[in-house]
Design a protein around this motif. Structure first.
Motif, PDB file in Angstrom:
ATOM      1  N   ALA A   1       0.829  -1.208   0.000  1.00 51.83           N
ATOM      2  CA  ALA A   1       0.000   0.000   0.000  1.00 51.83           C
ATOM      3  C   ALA A   1       0.866   1.263   0.000  1.00 51.83           C
ATOM      4  O   ALA A   1       0.558   2.246  -0.689  1.00 51.83           O
ATOM      5  CB  ALA A   1      -0.924  -0.019   1.211  1.00 51.83           C
ATOM      6  N   VAL A   2       1.954   1.239   0.763  1.00 51.44           N
ATOM      7  CA  VAL A   2       2.858   2.393   0.777  1.00 51.44           C
ATOM      8  C   VAL A   2       3.524   2.554  -0.586  1.00 51.44           C
ATOM      9  O   VAL A   2       3.719   3.688  -1.072  1.00 51.44           O
ATOM     10  CB  VAL A   2       3.908   2.240   1.891  1.00 51.44           C
ATOM     11  CG1 VAL A   2       5.002   3.283   1.767  1.00 51.44           C
ATOM     12  CG2 VAL A   2       3.241   2.349   3.257  1.00 51.44           C
ATOM     13  N   LEU A   3       3.882   1.455  -1.227  1.00 48.62           N
ATOM     14  CA  LEU A   3       4.472   1.518  -2.561  1.00 48.62           C
ATOM     15  C   LEU A   3       3.549   2.262  -3.526  1.00 48.62           C
ATOM     16  O   LEU A   3       3.980   3.171  -4.258  1.00 48.62           O
ATOM     17  CB  LEU A   3       4.752   0.107  -3.070  1.00 48.62           C
ATOM     18  CG  LEU A   3       5.156  -0.012  -4.547  1.00 48.62           C
ATOM     19  CD1 LEU A   3       6.518   0.612  -4.788  1.00 48.62           C
ATOM     20  CD2 LEU A   3       5.139  -1.484  -4.979  1.00 48.62           C
ATOM     21  N   ALA A   4       2.270   1.892  -3.526  1.00 47.89           N
ATOM     22  CA  ALA A   4       1.318   2.533  -4.436  1.00 47.89           C
ATOM     23  C   ALA A   4       1.124   4.008  -4.082  1.00 47.89           C
ATOM     24  O   ALA A   4       1.118   4.882  -4.962  1.00 47.89           O
ATOM     25  CB  ALA A   4      -0.015   1.798  -4.394  1.00 47.89           C
ATOM     26  N   ALA A   5       0.960   4.303  -2.789  1.00 44.95           N
ATOM     27  CA  ALA A   5       0.712   5.683  -2.376  1.00 44.95           C
ATOM     28  C   ALA A   5       1.931   6.567  -2.613  1.00 44.95           C
ATOM     29  O   ALA A   5       1.806   7.715  -3.087  1.00 44.95           O
ATOM     30  CB  ALA A   5       0.318   5.714  -0.898  1.00 44.95           C
ATOM     31  N   ALA A   6       3.122   6.063  -2.301  1.00 42.32           N
ATOM     32  CA  ALA A   6       4.336   6.856  -2.485  1.00 42.32           C
ATOM     33  C   ALA A   6       4.615   7.124  -3.955  1.00 42.32           C
ATOM     34  O   ALA A   6       5.036   8.230  -4.337  1.00 42.32           O
ATOM     35  CB  ALA A   6       5.529   6.146  -1.838  1.00 42.32           C
ATOM     36  N   THR A   7       4.380   6.117  -4.804  1.00 42.78           N
ATOM     37  CA  THR A   7       4.589   6.317  -6.240  1.00 42.78           C
ATOM     38  C   THR A   7       3.614   7.347  -6.791  1.00 42.78           C
ATOM     39  O   THR A   7       3.994   8.219  -7.587  1.00 42.78           O
ATOM     40  CB  THR A   7       4.431   4.981  -6.985  1.00 42.78           C
ATOM     41  OG1 THR A   7       5.365   4.022  -6.455  1.00 42.78           O
ATOM     42  CG2 THR A   7       4.687   5.160  -8.470  1.00 42.78           C
TER      43      THR A   7
END
Length: 429
Positions: free
Chosen positions: A367-373
């Motif tokens: 989830a952090v990967l998607a939000a940070a990207t």
């Protein structure tokens, strides 16, 4: 016998214009049997176009190099730059008969003259001529790019893209201060975060001024920081009420500025409130619970994993651009590095900091990967729209504070919600 070209126009260059300022070349001197062609320098007055240089692989053959002080041949003539019987074409190579100058051509790569420069017979710049352009290879590489086969996209022009030692030093300092404030008096981390968000808000207000947008920064800052404090001490409901009242304040504050641009400025103010203070409110909610420092540390670690993993993999392996119209340096290989770091980091931090399950940590990392990207691409798009490279220059090697917060901002509500579901706290507001 050599062809007489004294009455014919010079060969056209690749743009269709004359190859030189003169209209004809001098007659070539016939070569003796078994000997290379005599010198065949361009006619007097046939100086090359400004900035032209012989292409690599088309340097003058031995015995046909321009003499010291003579103008360099024009770049890029038709037909690849070779003719017979000693007549010089646009590329500047003179060959006797159909013999090649392969074994007698000096290396042209390191002997390209600068604008207006000349080469001596040995390939070095002649006395008194300007020095070769130092950045010519880099400029050519940047202009041409590195293309892979089978339709591969161009590799990003630069590799590091920042002052790496300064970036590491600044990042270590910011991270160390965050850990220090989190595990001593945690409310000091709230103050630290408020200062960083305030600087980012100021950077945003300066950046949008170029588009004629006047952010109502006073109500945004006052109402936003009040909402962050209420999120930490009072919980979600007072926070939401404060944010709603801040929107009212933005509408009222802009009334005195006249009708022109009212909707534009009010919309910008509401966006700034949502993009910065609202996202910071979720950090306040995360920090408020008894194990808040460990939750917040996990949130920070995963955001850093996304940035560091993407940067390292992009530098070492990056070939395929992810969104060249938005971010010219972001690659799919870098995204893969972010994914690896986030998933592994999520599994480790969830089990060590919060005693959760590995699969829960992997989900939080994804989830952090998607939000940070998304946060990174969204800020890149904003900078493209504003016509700027960085939001500021306060942090050496990073740019502005907002350039460092882009991945953190959108990750905060995601981590807060997932940790609230996976690891319910004993004390909630």
């Amino acid at each position: 016998m050599p062809a007489d070209i004294s009455g014919e126009p010079a060969a056209p260059d690749h743009d269709g214009g004359p190859a030189s300022l003169g209209n004809a070349r001098e007659l070539a001197v016939p070569a003796a049997p078994g000997e290379p062609a005599a010198a065949s320098a361009p006619a007097a007055g046939s100086a090359p176009a400004a900035g032209s240089a012989p292409a690599a692989g088309s340097a003058p053959a031995a015995g046909s190099a321009p003499s010291a002080g003579s103008p360099a041949p024009a770049e890029g003539g038709a037909g690849g730059g070779q003719v017979t019987n000693g007549v010089v074409a646009g590329g500047g190579v003179s060959v006797a008969g159909d013999a090649t100058a392969k074994d007698r051509v000096p290396a042209a790569k390191d002997s390209v003259p600068a604008e207006g420069g000349t080469l001596a017979a040995d390939g070095a710049p002649a006395a008194g001529s300007p020095a070769p352009a130092a950045d010519a290879p880099e400029a050519a590489e940047a202009a041409g790019g590195a293309h892979g086969g089978d339709g591969a996209q161009a590799r990003p022009a630069t590799r590091a893209g920042r002052n790496l030692p300064a970036a590491i030093g600044v990042g270590a300092g910011l991270g160390g201060l965050a850990i220090l404030t989190l595990f001593t008096v945690k409310v000091t981390f709230l103050v630290y975060m408020a200062v960083m968000v305030g600087i980012a808000l100021w950077e945003l207000s300066r950046a949008v001024t170029g588009k004629g947008i006047r952010l109502p920064i006073v109500p945004v800052a006052v109402g936003g920081f009040t909402a962050v404090a209420l999120a930490y001490w009072r919980g979600e409901r007072p926070m939401i009420a404060c944010l709603a009242l801040t929107v009212f304040a933005i509408l009222a504050w802009r009334l005195h500025g006249g009708a022109a641009g009212y909707l534009r400025d009010v919309t910008g103010g509401v966006f700034a409130l949502s993009y910065l203070p609202l996202m910071a409110c979720f950090v306040g909610l995360m920090l408020a619970v008894p194990d808040g420092p460990r939750r917040t540390l996990m949130f920070l670690i995963l955001a850093v994993c996304s940035d560091v993993g993407g940067y390292a993999a992009g530098i070492l392996l990056g070939h395929h651009l992810m969104a060249p119209a938005i971010s010219p340096k972001k690659t799919w290989e870098g995204f893969g590095g972010s994914a690896l770091f986030c998933l592994v980091g999520g599994a480790i931090t969830m089990t060590t900091l919060l005693s959760g399950a590995v699969w829960q940590g992997i989900l939080v990392g994804a989830a952090v990967l998607a939000a940070a990207t998304l946060g990174d691409l969204a800020e890149s798009m904003m900078k493209r729209d504003l016509g700027i490279k960085d939001m500021g220059s306060l942090l050496p090697g990073h740019g502005g504070v907002l350039d460092r917060l882009d991945s953190l901002l959108l990750s905060a509500p995601v981590v807060w919600l997932l940790l609230l579901i996976f690891i319910p706290s004993l004390h909630q507001h």
